[in-house]
Design a protein around this motif. Structure first.
Motif, PDB file in Angstrom:
ATOM      1  N   ALA A 339       0.832  -1.202   0.000  1.00  0.00           N
ATOM      2  CA  ALA A 339       0.000   0.000   0.000  1.00  0.00           C
ATOM      3  C   ALA A 339       0.865   1.250   0.000  1.00  0.00           C
ATOM      4  O   ALA A 339       2.003   1.230   0.486  1.00  0.00           O
ATOM      5  N   PRO A 340       0.352   2.374  -0.498  1.00  0.00           N
ATOM      6  CA  PRO A 340       1.178   3.577  -0.650  1.00  0.00           C
ATOM      7  C   PRO A 340       1.277   4.447   0.591  1.00  0.00           C
ATOM      8  O   PRO A 340       1.734   5.578   0.503  1.00  0.00           O
ATOM      9  N   TRP A 341       0.874   3.959   1.751  1.00  0.00           N
ATOM     10  CA  TRP A 341       0.899   4.788   2.957  1.00  0.00           C
ATOM     11  C   TRP A 341       2.065   4.383   3.847  1.00  0.00           C
ATOM     12  O   TRP A 341       2.248   3.210   4.180  1.00  0.00           O
ATOM     13  N   SER A 342       2.857   5.358   4.258  1.00  0.00           N
ATOM     14  CA  SER A 342       3.976   5.135   5.166  1.00  0.00           C
ATOM     15  C   SER A 342       3.468   4.626   6.512  1.00  0.00           C
ATOM     16  O   SER A 342       2.328   4.896   6.906  1.00  0.00           O
ATOM     17  N   PRO A 343       4.307   3.894   7.262  1.00  0.00           N
ATOM     18  CA  PRO A 343       3.922   3.488   8.622  1.00  0.00           C
ATOM     19  C   PRO A 343       3.590   4.665   9.529  1.00  0.00           C
ATOM     20  O   PRO A 343       2.957   4.480  10.565  1.00  0.00           O
ATOM     21  N   THR A 344       4.025   5.865   9.169  1.00  0.00           N
ATOM     22  CA  THR A 344       3.694   7.039   9.972  1.00  0.00           C
ATOM     23  C   THR A 344       2.446   7.754   9.470  1.00  0.00           C
ATOM     24  O   THR A 344       2.037   8.758  10.048  1.00  0.00           O
ATOM     25  N   SER A 345       1.841   7.255   8.394  1.00  0.00           N
ATOM     26  CA  SER A 345       0.630   7.876   7.860  1.00  0.00           C
ATOM     27  C   SER A 345      -0.576   7.483   8.704  1.00  0.00           C
ATOM     28  O   SER A 345      -0.671   6.352   9.191  1.00  0.00           O
ATOM     29  N   PRO A 346      -1.543   8.387   8.870  1.00  0.00           N
ATOM     30  CA  PRO A 346      -2.765   8.015   9.574  1.00  0.00           C
ATOM     31  C   PRO A 346      -3.574   6.963   8.827  1.00  0.00           C
ATOM     32  O   PRO A 346      -4.495   6.388   9.389  1.00  0.00           O
ATOM     33  N   ALA A 347      -3.241   6.697   7.562  1.00  0.00           N
ATOM     34  CA  ALA A 347      -3.964   5.692   6.784  1.00  0.00           C
ATOM     35  C   ALA A 347      -3.309   4.322   6.829  1.00  0.00           C
ATOM     36  O   ALA A 347      -3.841   3.361   6.270  1.00  0.00           O
ATOM     37  N   TYR A 348      -2.159   4.207   7.487  1.00  0.00           N
ATOM     38  CA  TYR A 348      -1.432   2.929   7.466  1.00  0.00           C
ATOM     39  C   TYR A 348      -2.238   1.835   8.152  1.00  0.00           C
ATOM     40  O   TYR A 348      -2.823   2.037   9.222  1.00  0.00           O
ATOM     41  N   ASP A 349      -2.246   0.681   7.543  1.00  0.00           N
ATOM     42  CA  ASP A 349      -2.890  -0.499   8.106  1.00  0.00           C
ATOM     43  C   ASP A 349      -2.069  -1.717   7.705  1.00  0.00           C
ATOM     44  O   ASP A 349      -1.726  -1.894   6.542  1.00  0.00           O
ATOM     45  N   GLU A 350      -1.760  -2.548   8.667  1.00  0.00           N
ATOM     46  CA  GLU A 350      -0.900  -3.700   8.400  1.00  0.00           C
ATOM     47  C   GLU A 350      -1.527  -4.644   7.388  1.00  0.00           C
ATOM     48  O   GLU A 350      -0.830  -5.274   6.580  1.00  0.00           O
ATOM     49  N   GLY A 351      -2.853  -4.771   7.433  1.00  0.00           N
ATOM     50  CA  GLY A 351      -3.519  -5.652   6.478  1.00  0.00           C
ATOM     51  C   GLY A 351      -3.322  -5.185   5.051  1.00  0.00           C
ATOM     52  O   GLY A 351      -3.095  -5.999   4.142  1.00  0.00           O
ATOM     53  N   LEU A 468     -12.417  11.488  -0.724  1.00  0.00           N
ATOM     54  CA  LEU A 468     -11.461  11.574   0.381  1.00  0.00           C
ATOM     55  C   LEU A 468     -11.002  13.014   0.600  1.00  0.00           C
ATOM     56  O   LEU A 468     -10.818  13.455   1.733  1.00  0.00           O
ATOM     57  N   ALA A 469     -10.834  13.758  -0.481  1.00  0.00           N
ATOM     58  CA  ALA A 469     -10.330  15.131  -0.374  1.00  0.00           C
ATOM     59  C   ALA A 469     -11.274  16.022   0.422  1.00  0.00           C
ATOM     60  O   ALA A 469     -10.836  16.996   1.049  1.00  0.00           O
ATOM     61  N   THR A 470     -12.568  15.705   0.404  1.00  0.00           N
ATOM     62  CA  THR A 470     -13.543  16.553   1.108  1.00  0.00           C
ATOM     63  C   THR A 470     -14.191  15.850   2.296  1.00  0.00           C
ATOM     64  O   THR A 470     -15.060  16.427   2.942  1.00  0.00           O
ATOM     65  N   ALA A 471     -13.777  14.619   2.585  1.00  0.00           N
ATOM     66  CA  ALA A 471     -14.372  13.875   3.698  1.00  0.00           C
ATOM     67  C   ALA A 471     -13.977  14.496   5.030  1.00  0.00           C
ATOM     68  O   ALA A 471     -12.848  14.967   5.199  1.00  0.00           O
ATOM     69  N   VAL A 472     -14.895  14.495   5.964  1.00  0.00           N
ATOM     70  CA  VAL A 472     -14.622  15.035   7.294  1.00  0.00           C
ATOM     71  C   VAL A 472     -14.945  13.975   8.344  1.00  0.00           C
ATOM     72  O   VAL A 472     -15.859  13.177   8.210  1.00  0.00           O
ATOM     73  N   GLU A 473     -14.112  13.976   9.392  1.00  0.00           N
ATOM     74  CA  GLU A 473     -14.284  13.156  10.580  1.00  0.00           C
ATOM     75  C   GLU A 473     -14.630  11.713  10.231  1.00  0.00           C
ATOM     76  O   GLU A 473     -13.868  11.041   9.545  1.00  0.00           O
ATOM     77  N   ASP A 474     -15.779  11.194  10.653  1.00  0.00           N
ATOM     78  CA  ASP A 474     -16.067   9.768  10.506  1.00  0.00           C
ATOM     79  C   ASP A 474     -16.099   9.315   9.054  1.00  0.00           C
ATOM     80  O   ASP A 474     -15.816   8.148   8.753  1.00  0.00           O
ATOM     81  N   ASP A 475     -16.433  10.210   8.133  1.00  0.00           N
ATOM     82  CA  ASP A 475     -16.485   9.839   6.719  1.00  0.00           C
ATOM     83  C   ASP A 475     -15.096   9.516   6.162  1.00  0.00           C
ATOM     84  O   ASP A 475     -14.967   8.835   5.146  1.00  0.00           O
ATOM     85  N   GLN A 476     -14.046  10.012   6.818  1.00  0.00           N
ATOM     86  CA  GLN A 476     -12.693   9.760   6.332  1.00  0.00           C
ATOM     87  C   GLN A 476     -12.352   8.276   6.355  1.00  0.00           C
ATOM     88  O   GLN A 476     -11.655   7.769   5.472  1.00  0.00           O
ATOM     89  N   HIS A 477     -12.799   7.572   7.355  1.00  0.00           N
ATOM     90  CA  HIS A 477     -12.480   6.148   7.477  1.00  0.00           C
ATOM     91  C   HIS A 477     -12.987   5.362   6.268  1.00  0.00           C
ATOM     92  O   HIS A 477     -12.258   4.571   5.667  1.00  0.00           O
ATOM     93  N   ALA A 478     -14.225   5.563   5.934  1.00  0.00           N
ATOM     94  CA  ALA A 478     -14.803   4.860   4.791  1.00  0.00           C
ATOM     95  C   ALA A 478     -14.153   5.291   3.490  1.00  0.00           C
ATOM     96  O   ALA A 478     -13.912   4.466   2.593  1.00  0.00           O
ATOM     97  N   ALA A 479     -13.812   6.578   3.376  1.00  0.00           N
ATOM     98  CA  ALA A 479     -13.213   7.088   2.140  1.00  0.00           C
ATOM     99  C   ALA A 479     -11.822   6.511   1.906  1.00  0.00           C
ATOM    100  O   ALA A 479     -11.484   6.117   0.783  1.00  0.00           O
ATOM    101  N   ILE A 480     -11.000   6.463   2.949  1.00  0.00           N
ATOM    102  CA  ILE A 480      -9.653   5.930   2.769  1.00  0.00           C
ATOM    103  C   ILE A 480      -9.678   4.421   2.541  1.00  0.00           C
ATOM    104  O   ILE A 480      -8.886   3.884   1.759  1.00  0.00           O
ATOM    105  N   GLU A 481     -10.622   3.740   3.158  1.00  0.00           N
ATOM    106  CA  GLU A 481     -10.744   2.299   2.932  1.00  0.00           C
ATOM    107  C   GLU A 481     -11.112   2.007   1.483  1.00  0.00           C
ATOM    108  O   GLU A 481     -10.501   1.144   0.833  1.00  0.00           O
ATOM    109  N   ALA A 482     -12.085   2.721   0.976  1.00  0.00           N
ATOM    110  CA  ALA A 482     -12.515   2.498  -0.407  1.00  0.00           C
ATOM    111  C   ALA A 482     -11.399   2.815  -1.395  1.00  0.00           C
ATOM    112  O   ALA A 482     -11.159   2.065  -2.358  1.00  0.00           O
ATOM    113  N   LEU A 483     -10.682   3.925  -1.174  1.00  0.00           N
ATOM    114  CA  LEU A 483      -9.611   4.315  -2.084  1.00  0.00           C
ATOM    115  C   LEU A 483      -8.460   3.311  -2.035  1.00  0.00           C
ATOM    116  O   LEU A 483      -7.933   2.904  -3.083  1.00  0.00           O
TER     117      LEU A 483
END
Length: 528
Positions: A339-351, A468-483
């Motif tokens: 995945a393209p997210w660094s381990p320090t990114s808030p989007a990082y997920d081991e899976g 994702l660019a306009t997602a706020v708070e709880d919507d961010q989780h679903a947006a980053i997962e889908a992307l």
């Protein structure tokens, strides 16, 4: 010799995206974590053996780096200018590389409206340009306008795409957006605040007038850059050093020799093997950044047979031995991830990092289903990535593909980039993977939504990035997962290993720091 390996604090198993409340909360910690106002410690971002020792005034810090600086490209972050850009220029805010906290810069306070469409910045009083002119709100407006309209444009200019207006009142600047500005603090932490009166000289690299702790001295192409102390810096009693010199030593063995013979105080961007050599010598400190901000990727031109078939691209990624690349090329210092997210990114997920764990049987099955057994695929790279290309080519042979390795000259790579004309697979590095995930899909050339290097175009990709660019708070989780799942499934450009910078210093160097963009900070640096 001390080896400092700083580990990211982001959970390896939980996706934790910063909300707007987080951004506001981070302001409480302004200045506390980055080494911007304290003396050196051994925490992330502030290096050296300073500890509780009293900083000492005076001396010149001599730095060796393996690439020549490019003063005409100081608007944007690049490895050639990481050593000096933030010595001359300040940004409005900064990011602590460990805690991902927004900290003070030329702005001392910041506030985002509840709907995310307004950002209010309070500017620092008593700041002057190196020319002696007072810094103010007009300079912020000019810097943002320049970032949007310059050619080439600012790397995070997209963060201002919905900017409707700038209001100035005393030392307050208000940015008004038509949509939530979810990544604005990323952009403000990277944006060079430049002097409008010397803009032409800034563009051609002949002069640099900033507000930073050091004043531009001289640039000798092929040799060095010299900087001198800013006697009127806004931070009291800083900088401690009288000056800095950045030398260009392009041969890695010569750079290491310059450090070991004490000709220089610091050596930057050490190769992993060189780091191992230095670590055996007890006279030096070796610092391994915790940002993992450089990602080795394998991209596939989706208009070239058989890479135009998704199953083939997926098969290739199941075949790649990412761990071998990390072990052989980076001495195990990197982080393996598809995945393209660094381990320090808030989007990082081991899976997601392990989504393409090596599975030759699955790779062969996908390849067979696509009817691509025994087809020939070009594997292109520059000279520095030739060994990685060889490993990838061998991996492809294990699943029934033939390969043609092509090591490209710089001029050919430039042509390939400009025309997006890679002959098959291409191995190189991308950045923008440490903070807001949306930075990758708008700023990283191999993955960006529009005109990426590998000719992948999709309305769905654009839609997911926009959400994702306009997602706020709880919507961010679903947006980053889908992307993320879309990028992994399409497999037109997937990462292999995330790596970090290695720096070696003499043990009398203290207090220097780096930010989340790997740019070096020297306001607090001193020599004992």
């Amino acid at each position: 010799m001390r080896v400092i390996r700083q580990q990211p604090t982001t959970s390896a198993t939980a996706l934790s995206l910063p909300s707007r409340r987080d951004l506001l909360k981070w302001g409480v910690a302004a200045g506390a974590a980055l080494g911007l106002v304290g003396c050196g410690s051994d925490e992330t971002g502030s290096q050296g053996q300073g500890g509780s020792a009293t900083p000492r005034r005076g001396g010149t810090l001599t730095i060796a780096q393996p690439t020549e600086a490019n003063p005409a490209q100081a608007l944007n972050q690049n490895i050639a200018n990481q050593s000096w850009r933030r010595a001359v220029y300040d940004c409005l805010v900064d990011f602590d590389p460990e805690r991902r906290e927004v900290v003070e810069g030329l702005a001392t306070a910041w506030e985002t409206s509840a709907d995310g469409k307004q950002v209010v910045l309070t500017l620092r009083d008593g700041v002057t340009w190196h020319s002696g002119r007072p810094f103010g709100a007009d300079d912020v407006e000019f810097a943002i306008d320049n970032a949007i309209n310059s050619t080439p444009s600012f790397q995070l200019a997209w963060a201002f795409q919905n900017l409707q207006g700038i209001d100035k009142a005393g030392n307050t600047v208000t940015l008004a957006f038509s949509e939530p500005a979810t990544s604005i603090y990323d952009a403000l932490s990277l944006l060079t605040i430049i002097d409008r009166e010397s803009h032409d000289a800034f563009v051609d690299g002949t002069a640099h007038v900033g507000t930073g702790p050091f004043v531009w001295g001289d640039f000798a192409p092929g040799t060095n850059i010299t900087l001198r102390r800013n006697e009127n810096y806004w931070l009291p009693d800083r900088p401690y050093l009288d000056g800095m010199e950045v030398r260009f030593i392009t041969r890695s063995e010569a750079l290491v020799s310059a450090v070991r013979s004490e000709q220089v105080d610091m050596g930057l961007n050490l190769l992993p093997l060189d780091r191992g050599t230095v670590e055996q010598d007890g006279r030096f400190d070796v610092v391994a950044y915790n940002t993992y901000g450089a990602a080795l990727y394998v991209g596939a031109n989706v208009e070239v047979e058989p890479l135009n078939r998704k199953e083939v691209r997926q098969a290739i990624n199941y075949a790649i031995d990412r761990q071998r690349i990390n072990d052989e090329l980076y001495q195990g210092q990197g982080k393996v991830s598809a995945a393209p997210w660094s381990p320090t990114s808030p989007a990082y997920d081991e899976g997601w990092a392990e989504a393409y764990s090596r599975d030759l049987d699955r790779a062969r099955s996908l390849l067979a289903s696509a009817g691509a057994i025994d087809q020939v695929i070009a594997v292109e790279a520059n000279a520095a990535q030739s060994r990685a290309a060889e490993i990838v080519a061998f991996n492809l042979s294990e699943i029934g593909l033939e390969t043609d390795i092509q090591i490209l000259e710089p001029a050919v790579i430039t042509e390939r980039f400009q025309n997006r004309s890679f002959a098959g697979l291409y191995l190189a590095f991308h950045g923008w993977n440490t903070l807001s995930p949306v930075n990758v899909v708008y700023s990283a050339a191999p993955l960006r939504v529009d005109n990426n290097l590998f000719r992948f175009a999709s309305d769905e990709y654009a839609r997911l990035a926009g959400e994702l660019a306009t997602a706020v708070e709880d919507d961010q989780h679903a947006a980053i997962e889908a992307l993320t799942e879309f990028i992994l499934d399409e497999a037109f450009c997937l990462d292999a290993v995330h790596t970090s910078n290695n720096v070696v210093t003499q043990q009398d160097v203290h207090g220097w720091a780096y930010n989340v963009w790997d740019e070096m900070l020297f306001a607090d640096a001193w020599k004992s």
